[in-house]
Design a protein around this motif. Structure first.
Motif, PDB file in Angstrom:
ATOM      1  N   TRP A  76      43.785  32.221  37.175  1.00  0.00           N
ATOM      2  CA  TRP A  76      44.057  33.342  36.276  1.00  0.00           C
ATOM      3  C   TRP A  76      45.576  33.450  36.218  1.00  0.00           C
ATOM      4  CZ3 TRP A  76      41.030  38.231  35.080  1.00  0.00           C
ATOM      5  CH2 TRP A  76      41.840  39.243  34.590  1.00  0.00           C
ATOM      6  N   PHE A  77      46.130  33.203  35.043  1.00  0.00           N
ATOM      7  CA  PHE A  77      47.567  33.331  34.855  1.00  0.00           C
ATOM      8  C   PHE A  77      47.873  34.688  34.232  1.00  0.00           C
ATOM      9  CE2 PHE A  77      46.928  28.664  34.364  1.00  0.00           C
ATOM     10  CZ  PHE A  77      47.686  28.238  35.447  1.00  0.00           C
ATOM     11  N   SER A  78      48.874  35.362  34.760  1.00  0.00           N
ATOM     12  CA  SER A  78      49.436  36.535  34.100  1.00  0.00           C
ATOM     13  C   SER A  78      50.835  36.169  33.621  1.00  0.00           C
ATOM     14  CB  SER A  78      49.500  37.732  35.051  1.00  0.00           C
ATOM     15  OG  SER A  78      48.228  38.327  35.194  1.00  0.00           O
ATOM     16  N   ARG A  79      51.118  36.472  32.331  1.00  0.00           N
ATOM     17  CA  ARG A  79      52.403  36.090  31.745  1.00  0.00           C
ATOM     18  C   ARG A  79      53.002  37.267  30.988  1.00  0.00           C
ATOM     19  NH1 ARG A  79      51.977  30.178  28.971  1.00  0.00           N
ATOM     20  NH2 ARG A  79      54.239  30.536  28.955  1.00  0.00           N
ATOM     21  N   ASP A  80      54.319  37.310  30.981  1.00  0.00           N
ATOM     22  CA  ASP A  80      55.025  38.312  30.190  1.00  0.00           C
ATOM     23  C   ASP A  80      54.782  38.008  28.709  1.00  0.00           C
ATOM     24  OD1 ASP A  80      57.361  39.386  28.595  1.00  0.00           O
ATOM     25  OD2 ASP A  80      57.863  40.224  30.559  1.00  0.00           O
ATOM     26  N   GLY A  84      57.098  35.042  28.030  1.00  0.00           N
ATOM     27  CA  GLY A  84      56.254  33.946  28.497  1.00  0.00           C
ATOM     28  C   GLY A  84      56.380  33.678  29.983  1.00  0.00           C
ATOM     29  N   ASP A  85      57.263  34.383  30.679  1.00  0.00           N
ATOM     30  CA  ASP A  85      57.438  34.168  32.115  1.00  0.00           C
ATOM     31  C   ASP A  85      56.125  34.425  32.853  1.00  0.00           C
ATOM     32  OD1 ASP A  85      60.099  33.655  31.649  1.00  0.00           O
ATOM     33  OD2 ASP A  85      60.789  35.649  32.274  1.00  0.00           O
ATOM     34  N   TYR A  86      55.905  33.639  33.918  1.00  0.00           N
ATOM     35  CA  TYR A  86      54.697  33.820  34.734  1.00  0.00           C
ATOM     36  C   TYR A  86      54.909  34.961  35.713  1.00  0.00           C
ATOM     37  CZ  TYR A  86      52.697  29.591  32.811  1.00  0.00           C
ATOM     38  OH  TYR A  86      52.156  28.658  31.950  1.00  0.00           O
ATOM     39  N   LEU A  87      53.956  35.890  35.699  1.00  0.00           N
ATOM     40  CA  LEU A  87      53.987  37.041  36.601  1.00  0.00           C
ATOM     41  C   LEU A  87      53.108  36.796  37.821  1.00  0.00           C
ATOM     42  CD1 LEU A  87      53.621  39.743  33.811  1.00  0.00           C
ATOM     43  CD2 LEU A  87      55.739  38.906  34.851  1.00  0.00           C
ATOM     44  N   SER A  88      52.049  36.006  37.649  1.00  0.00           N
ATOM     45  CA  SER A  88      51.187  35.628  38.768  1.00  0.00           C
ATOM     46  C   SER A  88      50.386  34.384  38.402  1.00  0.00           C
ATOM     47  CB  SER A  88      50.231  36.765  39.153  1.00  0.00           C
ATOM     48  OG  SER A  88      49.256  36.978  38.154  1.00  0.00           O
ATOM     49  N   ARG A  89      50.013  33.647  39.438  1.00  0.00           N
ATOM     50  CA  ARG A  89      49.092  32.512  39.320  1.00  0.00           C
ATOM     51  C   ARG A  89      48.035  32.715  40.400  1.00  0.00           C
ATOM     52  NH1 ARG A  89      54.211  30.246  38.376  1.00  0.00           N
ATOM     53  NH2 ARG A  89      54.363  28.768  36.629  1.00  0.00           N
ATOM     54  N   LEU A 354      48.195  41.604  37.843  1.00  0.00           N
ATOM     55  CA  LEU A 354      49.482  41.589  37.146  1.00  0.00           C
ATOM     56  C   LEU A 354      50.524  40.866  37.993  1.00  0.00           C
ATOM     57  CD1 LEU A 354      51.623  42.477  35.061  1.00  0.00           C
ATOM     58  CD2 LEU A 354      51.665  44.714  36.187  1.00  0.00           C
ATOM     59  N   GLU A 355      50.510  41.140  39.284  1.00  0.00           N
ATOM     60  CA  GLU A 355      51.400  40.471  40.220  1.00  0.00           C
ATOM     61  C   GLU A 355      50.558  39.633  41.186  1.00  0.00           C
ATOM     62  OE1 GLU A 355      53.428  43.764  41.965  1.00  0.00           O
ATOM     63  OE2 GLU A 355      54.807  43.988  40.273  1.00  0.00           O
ATOM     64  N   GLN A 356      51.225  38.756  41.940  1.00  0.00           N
ATOM     65  CA  GLN A 356      50.507  37.898  42.875  1.00  0.00           C
ATOM     66  C   GLN A 356      49.793  38.750  43.916  1.00  0.00           C
ATOM     67  OE1 GLN A 356      50.806  34.720  41.930  1.00  0.00           O
ATOM     68  NE2 GLN A 356      49.278  33.981  43.383  1.00  0.00           N
ATOM     69  N   GLU A 357      48.484  38.601  44.030  1.00  0.00           N
ATOM     70  CA  GLU A 357      47.704  39.371  44.989  1.00  0.00           C
ATOM     71  C   GLU A 357      46.454  38.590  45.354  1.00  0.00           C
ATOM     72  OE1 GLU A 357      45.081  42.673  43.405  1.00  0.00           O
ATOM     73  OE2 GLU A 357      46.540  42.607  41.755  1.00  0.00           O
ATOM     74  N   ASP A 358      45.782  39.047  46.394  1.00  0.00           N
ATOM     75  CA  ASP A 358      44.556  38.412  46.864  1.00  0.00           C
ATOM     76  C   ASP A 358      43.362  39.173  46.296  1.00  0.00           C
ATOM     77  OD1 ASP A 358      42.443  37.260  48.164  1.00  0.00           O
ATOM     78  OD2 ASP A 358      43.076  37.828  50.189  1.00  0.00           O
ATOM     79  N   PRO A 359      42.589  38.564  45.382  1.00  0.00           N
ATOM     80  CA  PRO A 359      41.449  39.270  44.790  1.00  0.00           C
ATOM     81  C   PRO A 359      40.140  39.042  45.534  1.00  0.00           C
ATOM     82  CG  PRO A 359      41.787  37.219  43.629  1.00  0.00           C
ATOM     83  CD  PRO A 359      42.801  37.236  44.755  1.00  0.00           C
ATOM     84  N   SER A 360      40.217  38.614  46.797  1.00  0.00           N
ATOM     85  CA  SER A 360      38.988  38.281  47.515  1.00  0.00           C
ATOM     86  C   SER A 360      38.075  39.493  47.690  1.00  0.00           C
ATOM     87  CB  SER A 360      39.311  37.655  48.874  1.00  0.00           C
ATOM     88  OG  SER A 360      40.075  38.525  49.674  1.00  0.00           O
ATOM     89  N   TRP A 361      38.635  40.707  47.682  1.00  0.00           N
ATOM     90  CA  TRP A 361      37.785  41.902  47.791  1.00  0.00           C
ATOM     91  C   TRP A 361      36.852  42.026  46.598  1.00  0.00           C
ATOM     92  CZ3 TRP A 361      37.795  46.215  44.509  1.00  0.00           C
ATOM     93  CH2 TRP A 361      38.851  46.296  43.585  1.00  0.00           C
ATOM     94  N   VAL A 362      37.260  41.431  45.473  1.00  0.00           N
ATOM     95  CA  VAL A 362      36.395  41.420  44.281  1.00  0.00           C
ATOM     96  C   VAL A 362      35.517  40.173  44.270  1.00  0.00           C
ATOM     97  CG1 VAL A 362      36.320  41.463  41.759  1.00  0.00           C
ATOM     98  CG2 VAL A 362      38.099  42.722  42.973  1.00  0.00           C
ATOM     99  N   TYR A 363      36.169  38.991  44.228  1.00  0.00           N
ATOM    100  CA  TYR A 363      35.440  37.748  43.991  1.00  0.00           C
ATOM    101  C   TYR A 363      34.718  37.234  45.231  1.00  0.00           C
ATOM    102  CZ  TYR A 363      38.569  37.794  39.943  1.00  0.00           C
ATOM    103  OH  TYR A 363      39.275  38.153  38.815  1.00  0.00           O
ATOM    104  N   GLY A 364      35.229  37.552  46.418  1.00  0.00           N
ATOM    105  CA  GLY A 364      34.600  37.084  47.646  1.00  0.00           C
ATOM    106  C   GLY A 364      33.408  37.917  48.090  1.00  0.00           C
ATOM    107  N   TYR A 365      33.178  39.022  47.416  1.00  0.00           N
ATOM    108  CA  TYR A 365      32.083  39.934  47.777  1.00  0.00           C
ATOM    109  C   TYR A 365      30.729  39.254  47.548  1.00  0.00           C
ATOM    110  CZ  TYR A 365      29.154  44.168  47.486  1.00  0.00           C
ATOM    111  OH  TYR A 365      28.185  45.121  47.658  1.00  0.00           O
ATOM    112  N   ASP A 366      29.823  39.434  48.496  1.00  0.00           N
ATOM    113  CA  ASP A 366      28.458  38.923  48.386  1.00  0.00           C
ATOM    114  C   ASP A 366      27.512  40.079  48.658  1.00  0.00           C
ATOM    115  OD1 ASP A 366      25.975  37.727  48.572  1.00  0.00           O
ATOM    116  OD2 ASP A 366      26.639  36.083  49.874  1.00  0.00           O
TER     117      ASP A 366
END
Length: 378
Positions: A76-80, A84-89, A354-366
């Motif tokens: 998931w890329f976030s860009r200005d 066009g600058d990358y805000l997160s990858r 929007l910024e670099q973060e760990d989304p495991s609380w969302v996607y890693g949930y089972d």
């Protein structure tokens, strides 16, 4: 649970309702699903299905099919939106299942096909619902009726079930609209630009989320979030135009301009909210998804929360049986309210990834790995 012959009715065959029906039927429950639309059409909309949802699809045997019809972005890329600058990858691998972006209509058809033949009833718009303490009577606009022992409201933000439980109240217009458009990806080749698999373009007060909706990557979809002072239309959406899009994104990155130039049809949808509900169930009636906790689409987790609700509600009914539905409904709310409310809050704030973060609380949930908390532990 195959011996449990009490009848469950589900109102609404959207993704939450269809998956609830399939999960419950796979567990042996007697389920009918009632949908107000005369049929489903392949309307122009995409949807994200993260690993948290694919883990649920595995339980009804459709995870591989979903992956086969989807695009499977690795980031998931976030860009200005201006520079066009990358805000997160944000990596989308490593959460225990595949991350998919797919056409909502293709996914809807696949989910409906998992329901037992004859259990999905179209053209059933609910007009009245009465819980008499012994069972629930359902009256539909076409003059037909049905009875059920318990009823699950999966009928969206304008839920008739919610109105029955809490009284009529219009949802709150958020002050934002979303533009939706599907683009023939072949049109984009002439630009010599990099149209990434999954990218969110952020401006000071608006955004555009863009991704492919098929495994062939022949269809590119965008959805926006744009301030709009008042929603003056009575319909669910209205036609927009390329000219309106140019105005909304004047000065934005050349990739956004190319997307707008390649747009043939674009629609504009109001984004609505509701306040957190004081109750999720009463008597023999219970709600899930947007009927219960609608949210802005900015995390791409609205349908995912409905599907997680469906899985947890099924777990609770398996635990108690339909005869003790009251306990099942309490367990369901205890085990879903905190997570659904957190996602609702973060989604409405529109800051996710929007910024670099760990989304495991969302996607890693089972949902199946979570221990069922009792009322006393909540």
């Amino acid at each position: 649970m195959s011996g449990d012959k009490q009848k469950i009715a589900i109102i609404g065959a959207g993704l939450g309702g269809a998956v609830a029906g399939s999960l419950l039927q796979h567990a042996g429950f007697n389920v009918d699903v009632y949908e107000q639309a005369p049929t489903f059409a392949r309307l122009g909309a995409g949807i994200h299905m993260g690993p948290n949802v694919l883990k649920i699809f595995e339980r009804i045997g459709v995870a591989e099919k979903v992956v086969s019809i989807s695009s499977t972005p690795k980031f998931w890329f976030s860009r200005d939106g201006l520079t066009g600058d990358y805000l997160s990858r944000i990596p989308l691998d490593g959460y225990g299942a595949t991350y998919c972006t797919v056409h909502r209509g293709d996914l809807q058809q696949l989910q409906c096909e998992t329901l037992l033949p004859g259990s999905l009833h179209f053209n059933r718009k609910l007009t009245r619902i009465d819980d008499n303490g012994t069972d629930v009577h359902l009256q539909f606009e076409d003059g037909t009726s049905a009875h059920a022992d318990i009823v699950i409201g999966a009928d969206g933000i304008n839920s008739k079930m919610r109105e029955t439980l809490l009284g009529f109240e219009k949802p709150h217009y958020s002050g934002w609209v979303g533009h939706r458009a599907l683009i023939d990806a072949g049109k984009l080749k002439k630009y010599g630009l990099d149209f990434e698999d999954c990218v969110k373009w952020w401006g000071p007060d608006r955004h555009m989320m863009v991704y492919y909706t098929t495994g062939r990557r022949d269809e590119y979809y965008y959805v926006t979030g744009v301030p709009h002072a008042a929603w003056e239309f009575e319909t669910a959406f209205v036609d927009s135009s390329r000219e309106e899009m140019y105005e909304a994104f004047a000065g934005y990155h050349p990739i956004i301009q190319a997307l707008i130039e390649s747009t043939d049809v674009v629609t504009k949808w109001p984004l609505f909210n509701r306040s957190p509900l004081p109750l999720w169930s009463r008597g023999r009636m219970v709600m899930l998804g947007d009927a219960c906790h609608p949210m802005k689409p900015h995390m791409a987790q609205g349908a995912a929360m409905a599907i997680e609700d469906a899985a947890m509600l099924t777990r609770c009914l398996i635990e108690t049986g339909t005869g003790d539905y009251a306990t099942a409904f309490k367990l369901y709310e205890i085990n879903r309210r905190e997570r659904a409310t957190r996602v609702q809050s973060v989604s409405n704030a529109n800051t996710f990834l929007l910024e670099q973060e760990d989304p495991s609380w969302v996607y890693g949930y089972d949902v199946y790995a979570e221990p069922l908390r009792s009322e006393s532990a909540a």
